[in-house]
Scaffold this motif. Structure first.
Motif, PDB file in Angstrom:
ATOM      1  N   SER A 115      67.848  44.850  22.696  1.00  0.00           N
ATOM      2  CA  SER A 115      67.515  43.435  22.570  1.00  0.00           C
ATOM      3  C   SER A 115      66.002  43.271  22.687  1.00  0.00           C
ATOM      4  O   SER A 115      65.273  44.226  23.019  1.00  0.00           O
ATOM      5  CB  SER A 115      68.202  42.614  23.659  1.00  0.00           C
ATOM      6  N   GLU A 116      65.540  42.064  22.438  1.00  0.00           N
ATOM      7  CA  GLU A 116      64.104  41.782  22.516  1.00  0.00           C
ATOM      8  C   GLU A 116      63.558  41.932  23.932  1.00  0.00           C
ATOM      9  O   GLU A 116      62.339  42.081  24.114  1.00  0.00           O
ATOM     10  CB  GLU A 116      63.824  40.363  21.997  1.00  0.00           C
ATOM     11  N   LYS A 117      64.447  41.911  24.923  1.00  0.00           N
ATOM     12  CA  LYS A 117      64.008  42.024  26.313  1.00  0.00           C
ATOM     13  C   LYS A 117      63.848  43.469  26.779  1.00  0.00           C
ATOM     14  O   LYS A 117      63.270  43.715  27.840  1.00  0.00           O
ATOM     15  CB  LYS A 117      65.011  41.309  27.228  1.00  0.00           C
ATOM     16  N   TYR A 211      61.614  38.789  17.503  1.00  0.00           N
ATOM     17  CA  TYR A 211      63.002  38.725  17.060  1.00  0.00           C
ATOM     18  C   TYR A 211      63.395  40.043  16.406  1.00  0.00           C
ATOM     19  O   TYR A 211      62.556  40.742  15.841  1.00  0.00           O
ATOM     20  CB  TYR A 211      63.194  37.577  16.062  1.00  0.00           C
ATOM     21  N   HIS A 212      64.689  40.343  16.482  1.00  0.00           N
ATOM     22  CA  HIS A 212      65.235  41.548  15.854  1.00  0.00           C
ATOM     23  C   HIS A 212      66.085  41.167  14.654  1.00  0.00           C
ATOM     24  O   HIS A 212      66.796  40.162  14.680  1.00  0.00           O
ATOM     25  CB  HIS A 212      66.122  42.322  16.843  1.00  0.00           C
ATOM     26  N   TYR A 213      66.027  42.021  13.616  1.00  0.00           N
ATOM     27  CA  TYR A 213      66.974  41.860  12.514  1.00  0.00           C
ATOM     28  C   TYR A 213      67.327  43.216  11.909  1.00  0.00           C
ATOM     29  O   TYR A 213      66.450  44.037  11.633  1.00  0.00           O
ATOM     30  CB  TYR A 213      66.464  40.961  11.389  1.00  0.00           C
ATOM     31  N   CYS A 265      70.971  41.406  17.284  1.00  0.00           N
ATOM     32  CA  CYS A 265      70.406  40.318  16.475  1.00  0.00           C
ATOM     33  C   CYS A 265      70.877  38.942  16.946  1.00  0.00           C
ATOM     34  O   CYS A 265      70.879  37.976  16.157  1.00  0.00           O
ATOM     35  CB  CYS A 265      70.772  40.523  15.010  1.00  0.00           C
ATOM     36  N   LYS A 266      71.281  38.816  18.200  1.00  0.00           N
ATOM     37  CA  LYS A 266      71.781  37.531  18.701  1.00  0.00           C
ATOM     38  C   LYS A 266      70.683  36.472  18.785  1.00  0.00           C
ATOM     39  O   LYS A 266      70.919  35.291  18.519  1.00  0.00           O
ATOM     40  CB  LYS A 266      72.414  37.731  20.080  1.00  0.00           C
ATOM     41  N   LYS A 267      69.492  36.871  19.169  1.00  0.00           N
ATOM     42  CA  LYS A 267      68.427  35.895  19.370  1.00  0.00           C
ATOM     43  C   LYS A 267      68.050  35.207  18.060  1.00  0.00           C
ATOM     44  O   LYS A 267      67.881  33.983  18.024  1.00  0.00           O
ATOM     45  CB  LYS A 267      67.198  36.575  19.986  1.00  0.00           C
ATOM     46  N   ILE A 268      67.932  35.964  16.971  1.00  0.00           N
ATOM     47  CA  ILE A 268      67.550  35.360  15.695  1.00  0.00           C
ATOM     48  C   ILE A 268      68.682  34.488  15.155  1.00  0.00           C
ATOM     49  O   ILE A 268      68.441  33.487  14.474  1.00  0.00           O
ATOM     50  CB  ILE A 268      67.122  36.445  14.682  1.00  0.00           C
ATOM     51  N   ASN A 270      70.863  32.775  17.173  1.00  0.00           N
ATOM     52  CA  ASN A 270      70.888  31.571  18.005  1.00  0.00           C
ATOM     53  C   ASN A 270      69.681  30.667  17.763  1.00  0.00           C
ATOM     54  O   ASN A 270      69.791  29.444  17.916  1.00  0.00           O
ATOM     55  CB  ASN A 270      70.941  31.961  19.483  1.00  0.00           C
ATOM     56  N   THR A 271      68.549  31.258  17.387  1.00  0.00           N
ATOM     57  CA  THR A 271      67.324  30.476  17.222  1.00  0.00           C
ATOM     58  C   THR A 271      67.167  29.940  15.809  1.00  0.00           C
ATOM     59  O   THR A 271      66.857  28.757  15.602  1.00  0.00           O
ATOM     60  CB  THR A 271      66.091  31.334  17.580  1.00  0.00           C
TER      61      THR A 271
END
Length: 294
Positions: A115-117, A211-213, A265-268, A270-271
């Protein structure tokens, strides 16, 4: 699109995909031709002082970052200087900076998706350089989007896909890792994601950050190779090719390539509302363009 968009690297495969998809939605890009020696500190300074777009997509060094088999340290050093200057110029002129990065900022030591974290620990020269660029942009230009991508596939003859097909034609046998994992993502899909991000930013949404993709369905190079060759045979006659499994540790790039490179890729999603697409569906148009260019 209210923002004036500048695209550095409009001539490469990803840049062309971005321009083509943008045109379908009446989204245009200022895509300046690079100097003969490529973009550097001086030429970038002159360009942005003269044009001052609202947002800049930096694909200037796309091939070195995502497709090239090897890149010398000197080239990366020059690119880092150019990116630092680009970040300074974007901050000075109030320009939004969209900068691609890579799964290579991770060491591949964990079997679950990054994840991005998660902490970046790049293995090789390319990953280390991209990580330094990321840190530089975060420190200098707060209005940025860093987009880390999985295994980018394009239609260039010297890229990942092109090298695989040429090896298959010449050798008749391929050895590909079956214990290395990542997210393939064809350039058309990456262009779709970049446009989706730009549309949200055009609405003045302050969605800055990393962000990740990657394409849906994490897989191995062995499976990707099998899928590419199967699709290629449906488009043209090809010699019979045997594909054998090879251990990650036995690959020549094992010291630099993360063994586990799956991106979460959850963050991209959700955002920006960007849903991952199946990478297999992108192979046909990619191979069609490759064979036409060839």
């Amino acid at each position: 699109m209210r923002m004036r968009l500048m695209l550095l690297g409009g001539g490469n495969s990803l840049g062309q995909a971005l321009i083509a998809q943008g045109a379908e939605e009446d989204i245009g890009f200022i895509a300046p031709r690079p100097p003969l020696h490529g973009w550097d500190v001086a030429s970038l300074t002159q360009l942005l002082d003269d044009t001052r777009p609202d947002a800049l997509i930096n694909l200037a060094y796309y091939f070195d970052w995502f497709q090239s088999e090897t890149v010398c340290a000197q080239r990366f050093a020059e690119q880092e200087q150019a990116v630092e200057r680009l970040a300074e110029l974007c901050q000075h002129h109030g320009i939004v900076l969209l900068q691609p990065s890579s799964y290579r900022v991770f060491d591949g030591g964990r079997a679950t998706a990054y994840s991005e974290k998660d902490e970046a620990m790049p293995l090789g020269l390319r990953g280390q350089s991209l990580w330094r660029m990321e840190q530089c942009i975060r420190a200098i230009c707060p209005r940025h989007v860093l987009l880390r991508l999985g295994w980018v596939l394009d239609d260039s003859s010297e890229g990942i896909l092109g090298r695989l097909l040429q090896r298959a034609d010449l050798a008749g046998e391929l050895e590909l890792a079956d214990d290395r994992r990542g997210n393939p993502c064809p350039v058309d899909d990456v262009a779709r994601v970049i446009l989706a991000v730009l549309k949200q930013l055009d609405c003045a949404a302050p969605l800055w950050g990393t962000y990740h993709y990657g394409g849906q369905e994490a897989t191995t190079p062995l499976t990707v190779g099998q899928a590419i060759l199967a699709e290629a045979r449906s488009l043209r006659s090809m010699p019979s090719v045997e594909i054998a499994a090879k251990a990650h540790a036995a690959c020549v790039d094992a010291a630099e390539e993360p063994q586990h490179a799956v991106l979460a890729c959850k963050k991209i999603l959700n955002t920006f509302g960007v849903k991952p697409r199946a990478w297999r569906t992108g192979l046909t148009p990619l191979l069609d363009r490759y064979f036409r260019h060839e």
